[in-house]
Design an enzyme around this catalytic site. Sequence first.
Site, short mmCIF file in Angstrom:
data_model
loop_
_atom_site.label_atom_id
_atom_site.label_comp_id
_atom_site.label_asym_id
_atom_site.label_seq_id
_atom_site.Cartn_x
_atom_site.Cartn_y
_atom_site.Cartn_z
N LYS A 164 0.85 -1.20 0.00
CA LYS A 164 0.00 0.00 0.00
C LYS A 164 0.88 1.24 0.00
O LYS A 164 1.89 1.29 0.72
CB LYS A 164 -0.90 -0.02 1.25
CG LYS A 164 -1.93 1.11 1.30
CD LYS A 164 -2.82 0.97 2.53
CE LYS A 164 -3.87 2.08 2.61
NZ LYS A 164 -4.72 1.94 3.83
N SER A 217 -9.66 2.07 2.98
CA SER A 217 -8.75 2.77 2.10
C SER A 217 -7.75 1.88 1.38
O SER A 217 -7.18 2.27 0.38
CB SER A 217 -7.98 3.82 2.90
OG SER A 217 -7.14 3.19 3.86
N SER A 236 -9.83 -0.20 7.27
CA SER A 236 -9.24 -0.04 5.93
C SER A 236 -8.58 -1.28 5.35
O SER A 236 -8.23 -1.29 4.18
CB SER A 236 -8.23 1.11 5.93
OG SER A 236 -8.90 2.34 5.88
#
Lengths: 471, 482
Positions: free
Chosen positions: A62, A137, A161
């Site tokens: 990420k 996210s 997330s």
Amino acid sequence: MMRAGEITPAELTAAFLDQIERHDGEIAAFLHIRKEEAAEEAARTFVDGDSPGLAGIPTAIKDVLCVEGQPTTCASRYLENYMPIYTATCVRQLQEAGIINLGKTNMDEFAMGSSTENSAFGPTRNPWDVTRVPGGSSGGSAAAVAAGEAVWAVGSDTGGSIRQPAAFCGVVGLKPTYGCVSRYGLVAFASSFDQVGPITRDVADAALALRYLTGKDPLDSTSLEHPEGIRAPEDSDLTGLRVGVVSDLLAGGVDPGVCSSFDAVMEKLESAGARVGEARLPHAEYALPAYYILAPAEASANLARYDGVRYGHRAAGAGDITGMYEQTRREGFGEEVQRRIMLGTYALSSGYYDAYYGQAQKVRTLIVEDFTRAFGHYDLLVSPTTPTTAFRLGEKTGDPLTMYMSDICTIPVNLAGLPAISIPSGLADGLPAGFQMIAPAFRENLLLRAARAAEELIGFDSVSPFIEGRD
Amino acid sequence: MAYEPVIGLEIHVELSTASKMFCGCRVEFGGTPNTRVCPVCMAHPGALPVINRQAIRYLARIGLALGCSIPERSIFHRKNYFYPDLPKGYQISQYDQPFAVDGRLEVTTQDGIQDVGIERVHMEEDTAKNIHAGESGRIADSLYSLIDFNRSGTPLVEIVTRPDIHSPQAARAFLNQLKNLLQYLDVSDCNMEEGSLRCDANVSMRPAGSEGLGVKTELKNMNSFKHLEKGLAQEIARQVDILESGGDVVQQTVHYDVGSGLISPLRSKEEAHDYRYFPEPDLVPLVATGDFVDEVSSGMPELPAARAERYRRELSLPAYDVEVLTSSRGLADYFEETLEHFNDAKLVSNWLMGELLGYLNATGQSLAECKVSPAGLAELLTMMREGKISANAGKEVFSEMCDSGAAALEVVEERGLSQISDEGELAAVIAEVIEDNPAQVEQFRAGKEQVAGFFVGQVMKATGGRANPKLVNQLVRQRLTE
């Protein structure tokens, strides 16, 4: 397979890079692909019985984790051209464990969002239905795994997330106990909530990945050595396991499809010998409002460093320092980030602190106590990961509150710093639904063992249309 | 109406730890700008602070030396504001749960001995340094500003007094005393010019004898105790003028211009700050266990009072000597180091109080600038004790050593000051003097013994004062009675 010599790291990496090449134009899971570098690294990697545990495993990271010399943008205009000068501790541990880093995945800007639509560089699409969001996210990480573009991916979870996008994308997402994984090099959103964890295809992989992510880091004072150490989840018998269904997390309304998928799992657990009952978290209804005071409050300070002075974007043409700050931040941050900074700034302002931040801290304490009480009766708590399956792109962008509601089942866990996992519970109208399991602090081994057993009982074997054939 | 000033001080002390407060960068003044920086003190994304253990030990030393109580738990807060010298956009500081509280410092002022209460002692970090390009060095008319992050994150202790100080002189006396204590504690350079010790003063007026507090103003960033004293006097006069003409003092920050001696209000824009303090989530609470406090207490350097007691007891020095010698850590250290090479405490004390301090006073030098080392002084004293030079010559030599930095032996040889103790050499001079003064010889032999002094004087004169007077006296008498 690699250890048996059936496939080389180079072949494996090439296969994933090929998958990225063919499909990421549509999915947009990646912000930065290390095409040549990954291939070169894989070509230099030889795997045998003595290799470290993740040797040659193509991994996506990420874009919220700093990797020296690789762009780290947090999907923000402000950091569009930022290149970290150091590597996050947990990424360094993965590098030492031998991963092949495929690149950085898309996300909501600074991890603020539940759909990956808040990325400054465009949304990621859900591999199950490209008209839908992958969640967020860590949407890029979940989509990459679901689309077969990476064996697994690193995500971060502040209010859900990791788990929410894992649920939307039909993969496994694990948020460890707060403090298990070093936050050094994780770009901070809300420091007392943020926790790095793996997104994988199955529970065994999640356990393997977690083993290499955890560890006390002298550079993060809030980190500690996992008291049990992470073990591979052995086959386990669910007989007698006390499982509490958190009815308070269902109060906000759960889609019928998600509900029946969840109920079906519960029946399977019960018939496998688990003792199922109802668990109460009486203060859970205040979790969302408390979270949306505390997390933005911390964020308002965490994001103050993006001031245009030392690195990142700086607005041109401002007349004075205040003007430079204002213009830089207006240009560098998207709408949701600005909204949360203002929310947090307001909540901490003199005269409002006690009413907002102070109250929210009290709620946080009450929720911690709720969980403690519930774990007096149950070994594990369960709920659907999300009230709905993946929603359509653009469906909730106009209404932040509705968007926030998609984390209603995951947020209480972050307030209490507990470990939780989302595994696919099945399909509802063709879209994956997630099953969340929550354990007491540092009981990852118990959590993983039970999740592994549930995974087998569920027997979820569907894959997104982007994955051809079966492995 | 007579008014009484009420003064409280806030002192910032940069600690002389090896590394910064929250990262491993070295702490040192100056150096090439932006060379002692890292992701933490430059506030790069993802970087986290880690508490410097040594800084907390130093902080505990200060708290204990000021008689504070140390709560078992204290926490860090974030103090939020935007400024280019503050890389994170917040300063990690302490707020409502400081490390040490409720202490006191006994201060000797011209009005006698008084206690000044210490409200709190807390830990924070220093900012970077803005350098404004332009003639004045001020931001207002600069073309651009540069930032040096070498200082960013230096451990900084803030000491806040209670409003117990009632004159500019007492404020200065307090600061001198505090600085001395800090130097004894070995926790800071306390160098005001380099900014390792900085002071703000809050001052208000009230009718003499009353208890309340008037509206205060703040005098910021004074760079010397002398200027602080003058600035306070000026500000007090300004407030009295306002009150006596029936006006109201406005709460604000004021600037004392050292050049003109005038007080002017600073723009009060800064004061509109709402710092939005909240607990620092990146750090765990500081827990000062009994063991930790005991460890710090037992490792505490000797404080001025203990040292004074030791000088009285073990060295039998008079009270006055003790007071002067312990008035600064530097002087006391100098004294003890000299003693290591020359063991006559009273003689060393006399030389330090007389010659050394006299020289420093006359030249305006500080002890640190003095070119004579304790070992150098001890060498000189040894030469005197061994009769190699006279006491008078010794003073001359010392002054020359201070001026040039030369060693005692070098000066003595260069100036030909070494004492003549060679009997043969002296005998020749004495013979000459006796021959030249037959009348005095007669007087001596007639029983006027005091004439011997005349001969000694003549010998001293003939040798340019270098003859060993004791030996000359003995030889002259011998020779005259032969």
